[in-house]
Enzyme design. Sequence first.
Site, short mmCIF file in Angstrom:
data_model
loop_
_atom_site.label_atom_id
_atom_site.label_comp_id
_atom_site.label_asym_id
_atom_site.label_seq_id
_atom_site.Cartn_x
_atom_site.Cartn_y
_atom_site.Cartn_z
N ARG A 15 20.48 108.77 56.60
CA ARG A 15 21.55 107.76 56.49
C ARG A 15 21.27 106.76 55.35
O ARG A 15 21.49 105.56 55.48
CB ARG A 15 21.73 107.01 57.80
CG ARG A 15 22.52 107.80 58.83
CD ARG A 15 22.73 106.99 60.08
NE ARG A 15 21.43 106.59 60.64
CZ ARG A 15 21.25 105.57 61.47
NH1 ARG A 15 22.27 104.84 61.83
NH2 ARG A 15 20.05 105.28 61.93
N GLU A 16 20.77 107.28 54.24
CA GLU A 16 20.42 106.42 53.11
C GLU A 16 21.64 105.64 52.61
O GLU A 16 21.53 104.49 52.21
CB GLU A 16 19.86 107.25 51.95
CG GLU A 16 18.51 107.91 52.21
CD GLU A 16 18.64 109.27 52.89
OE1 GLU A 16 19.72 109.57 53.45
OE2 GLU A 16 17.66 110.03 52.87
N ILE A 439 36.62 93.60 74.86
CA ILE A 439 36.70 95.05 75.11
C ILE A 439 35.40 95.62 75.66
O ILE A 439 35.36 96.73 76.16
CB ILE A 439 37.14 95.77 73.81
CG1 ILE A 439 38.40 95.14 73.25
CG2 ILE A 439 37.37 97.25 74.03
CD1 ILE A 439 39.59 95.10 74.20
N GLU A 492 27.11 95.44 77.03
CA GLU A 492 26.71 96.81 76.65
C GLU A 492 25.42 96.87 75.82
O GLU A 492 25.24 97.78 75.03
CB GLU A 492 27.86 97.53 75.92
CG GLU A 492 29.13 97.63 76.74
CD GLU A 492 30.27 98.37 76.05
OE1 GLU A 492 30.02 99.19 75.16
OE2 GLU A 492 31.44 98.12 76.41
N ARG A 523 29.61 103.23 58.92
CA ARG A 523 29.40 103.46 60.34
C ARG A 523 29.25 104.96 60.63
O ARG A 523 30.11 105.76 60.28
CB ARG A 523 30.55 102.87 61.15
CG ARG A 523 30.37 103.08 62.63
CD ARG A 523 30.93 101.95 63.45
NE ARG A 523 31.07 102.37 64.84
CZ ARG A 523 30.05 102.48 65.68
NH1 ARG A 523 28.82 102.25 65.27
NH2 ARG A 523 30.25 102.88 66.93
N TRP A 569 34.27 112.89 71.50
CA TRP A 569 33.25 112.39 70.59
C TRP A 569 31.93 113.12 70.74
O TRP A 569 30.88 112.64 70.32
CB TRP A 569 33.07 110.88 70.76
CG TRP A 569 34.24 110.12 70.22
CD1 TRP A 569 35.30 110.66 69.53
CD2 TRP A 569 34.51 108.73 70.30
NE1 TRP A 569 36.20 109.68 69.19
CE2 TRP A 569 35.74 108.48 69.65
CE3 TRP A 569 33.83 107.65 70.86
CZ2 TRP A 569 36.29 107.20 69.55
CZ3 TRP A 569 34.38 106.38 70.76
CH2 TRP A 569 35.59 106.16 70.11
N GLU A 613 43.45 110.80 69.36
CA GLU A 613 42.97 111.71 68.32
C GLU A 613 42.76 113.12 68.85
O GLU A 613 42.62 114.06 68.07
CB GLU A 613 41.69 111.17 67.69
CG GLU A 613 40.48 111.37 68.57
CD GLU A 613 39.24 110.67 68.05
OE1 GLU A 613 39.31 109.46 67.86
OE2 GLU A 613 38.23 111.34 67.86
N HIS A 649 41.07 101.29 77.56
CA HIS A 649 41.16 100.75 76.20
C HIS A 649 41.34 101.90 75.22
O HIS A 649 40.71 102.94 75.34
CB HIS A 649 39.90 99.96 75.85
CG HIS A 649 39.76 99.69 74.38
ND1 HIS A 649 40.57 98.81 73.71
CD2 HIS A 649 38.95 100.22 73.45
CE1 HIS A 649 40.24 98.79 72.43
NE2 HIS A 649 39.26 99.66 72.24
N HIS A 702 37.34 95.09 62.97
CA HIS A 702 36.66 95.96 62.00
C HIS A 702 36.40 95.26 60.68
O HIS A 702 35.84 95.85 59.77
CB HIS A 702 37.48 97.24 61.78
CG HIS A 702 37.61 98.05 63.03
ND1 HIS A 702 38.56 97.78 63.98
CD2 HIS A 702 36.87 99.07 63.52
CE1 HIS A 702 38.42 98.63 64.98
NE2 HIS A 702 37.41 99.42 64.72
N1 GLN Z 1 33.81 99.27 75.43
C1 GLN Z 1 33.58 99.74 74.09
C2 GLN Z 1 33.07 98.62 73.23
O1 GLN Z 1 33.47 97.50 73.46
C3 GLN Z 1 34.85 100.31 73.50
C4 GLN Z 1 34.62 100.76 72.10
C5 GLN Z 1 35.78 101.51 71.46
O2 GLN Z 1 36.90 101.34 71.77
N2 GLN Z 1 35.53 102.32 70.51
O3 GLN Z 1 32.32 98.83 72.29
ZN ZN Z 2 38.34 100.27 70.53
#
Ligand code: GLN
Ligand code: ZN
Length: 767
Positions: A15-16, A439, A492, A523, A569, A613, A649, A702
């Site tokens: 991941r340089e 979130i 988290e 990322r 994913w 997706e 979410h 973001h």
């Molecule tokens: N619960 C996750 C977070 O807050 C949701 C991330 C996401 O939607 N990609 O990171």
């Molecule tokens: Zn999200």
Amino acid sequence: MLKHNLGYPRIGVKRELKKACELYWTNKIDSHTLFEVGKKIREENWKTQELANLDLIPCNDFSFYDQVLDMSFLLGVIPESYLSIPMIKNRIDLYFSMARGFQKNKWDIKALEMTKWFNTNYHYIVPEFNKNQKFSIFSNKIFDELEESERILKSIKKIKPVLIGPISYLFLGKEKDNSFHRMDLIEDLVTVYIKIINKLIDKGINWIQLDEPILVLDMTKKEKEAFQYAYKKISKTCSNINILLTSYFDGILDNISLFKSFFVKALHIDLVEDSNQLEKIINFIKESEMILSLGIIDGRNIWKNNYTDSINKIKKTIEFIGEDRVMIAPNCSLLHVPIDIEEEKNLHKEVKKIMSFSKQKIYELNDLDLILKGNKEILLKNSSLLEQSKISSIFHNKKIKERATKIKEEDIRRKNPFYIRQEKQKKKFNLPIFPTTTIGSFPQTKEIRSLRNKFRKKELTKEEYNKKIKYFIIDVIKKQEKIGLDVLVHGEFERSDMVEYFSEKLNGIMSTNNGWVQSYGSRCVKPPIIYGDVSRTGDMTVDWICFAQSQTKKLMKGMLTGPVTILKWSFVRNDQPISHTAYQIAWAIREEVLSLEKSGIQIIQIDEPAIREGLPLKKKNWEYYFNWAIKSFLISSSGVKDETQIHTHMCYSEFNDFLEKIANLDADVITMETSRSKMELLKAFSVFSYPNEIGPGVYDIHSPRIPSVEEILDLIKKASKELPIKNIWINPDCGLKTRKWEEVLKALKNMTSAAKIARTKLYNQSP
Ligand code: GLN
Ligand code: ZN
């Protein structure tokens, strides 16, 4: 038969690129050092592909951020606002400001919109066109990289520059306003493409690859016309170059008739996603002189190629059109798979045996060539390996398989409809109007990452590690209370990634040490590998959430990743229907939900950011997908009492086209991205009269930019015009793990302030 590749991962084995970009963004290295890192990665990639005997090697598949942004830069599609920032003195900063926004002194310019690249988890920067859009050659990247590759590979004939084709490029962008249609820009655009191609021809290239993944979609009449216009013109004007037109991610049968009126040297088709198209395509091109490039190595998954299958396809094609007219390649760019499996030292040996990453995939092409030339040994080894895995108990557990598909009606329905649940929940929780929440994740600082690493390396005992994580939880709770949020989260911190965390705890899934894949910009993600039948061994999150709840009087939200997202994913086994794998995961998540509920947690979020997706690219395949995807979510969420509030979410997607399906998920609350698309989405929710509660993201996480109170309030006002106030939640548009604490504190403070103002100002104005 030429062997070629559509694109190679550009993040570097270690991941340089990510590391260099992030150092550059924080002013720790200069642009020269950054460029050197890019150069080294390209050199290594080209050499790897040369060593693997590829006949054509891609160039311009490298990017410092995103290949679509590179196209915008090449074509001079740069919105005025970025050009007018006087502090931006060089090209690379201009480029990054489009990707990441620019905020300094009085300047405050948002990043361009970002969205998912077809049905992958890669995100691209959406080109923004204005009505009088003019195109020109703005950047020299492609030409510089071509010269560079020539120096390294010594022969320019081996090099195949890659461009996104004009129709896909226009398709991927959006109009700044509604006064025109972007396909109408095609004439001017094609002129510039021709200039670019001619410049490349002048440098001596033989081949050019134009990616037109739009071919696998349900194309509109306008798009089809633009397509024919563009390629008639390009093929006629640039007749002294071999154009390889590529399609990927699905079949192109519905659009194959577009190729009637012009000629390109070669057409690439995806036989991994749609192998049934082969015969018809052969028939279609048989009479022409077109070369067919067979996309037979899976560039989206990590399993070894089935050589018997591939050889059959190759032979069949050769039989009809002759060896000279056949090329072989991965189905799509290898951007979507990790780089080198040899970097993986701790994988389950039996599973590793049947896996292959980018570097290995390139060599698979060489193997296929050798088999065709008569090498039986390679073929036998491959087929016996794959046969063994079919009967191995590592991959198969009969009991889990049976339980997963026995789904009763009551397993996938809440006990009462939403309006009854809502009343009970409102009464029980007594939250203010416009309740605020986040979130789930909070900044993952260096400290936290190093803590997790130490634990991983066994430098910390479990007790020491848990104790430290608890400090972080206590701290994040205090911070949230101080900010004045209503529904709290535990942050988290124990998770490096929302999918990886669960995959490490579930049977049948494993994670890699270094299997990184680019998600957006710097990322990267490390998709786990679902190789066997999936089941839950015990509680996965309960201790952490209960600890967090014990530290506050406010409501603590339990945080889980949903089955579709875990699946989407991850790299998924391809030896059983995907729906069966999804149901297995769903049952495991349901057990966790029930365990949380039993432990007193009253709000549980099941994240499904990937549900959109996963949608097939062609509409005709949607129903089938929705059927298993929704069922999977419902299996995981429907076991709870009325009073337990289920959140979900979703992020970064166009949801307009499947609102009804989102409603079918029947989550009590959905939080989602809307701020980068300026709440366009809400109109659709309103027209559809979305029944349940909803938290439209009020700012874009973001970007490092901090939203002002006014701007958030403005979005809340907009939301209140479209939706019943009693259904609205206020939250950022995604998790905060990638942000810095100072940004998060300010942004959330502004968010809660805006909610407070909204409570006094907007109350009683509900539509
Ligand atoms: N619960 C996750 C977070 O807050 C949701 C991330 C996401 O939607 N990609 O990171
Ligand atoms: Zn999200």
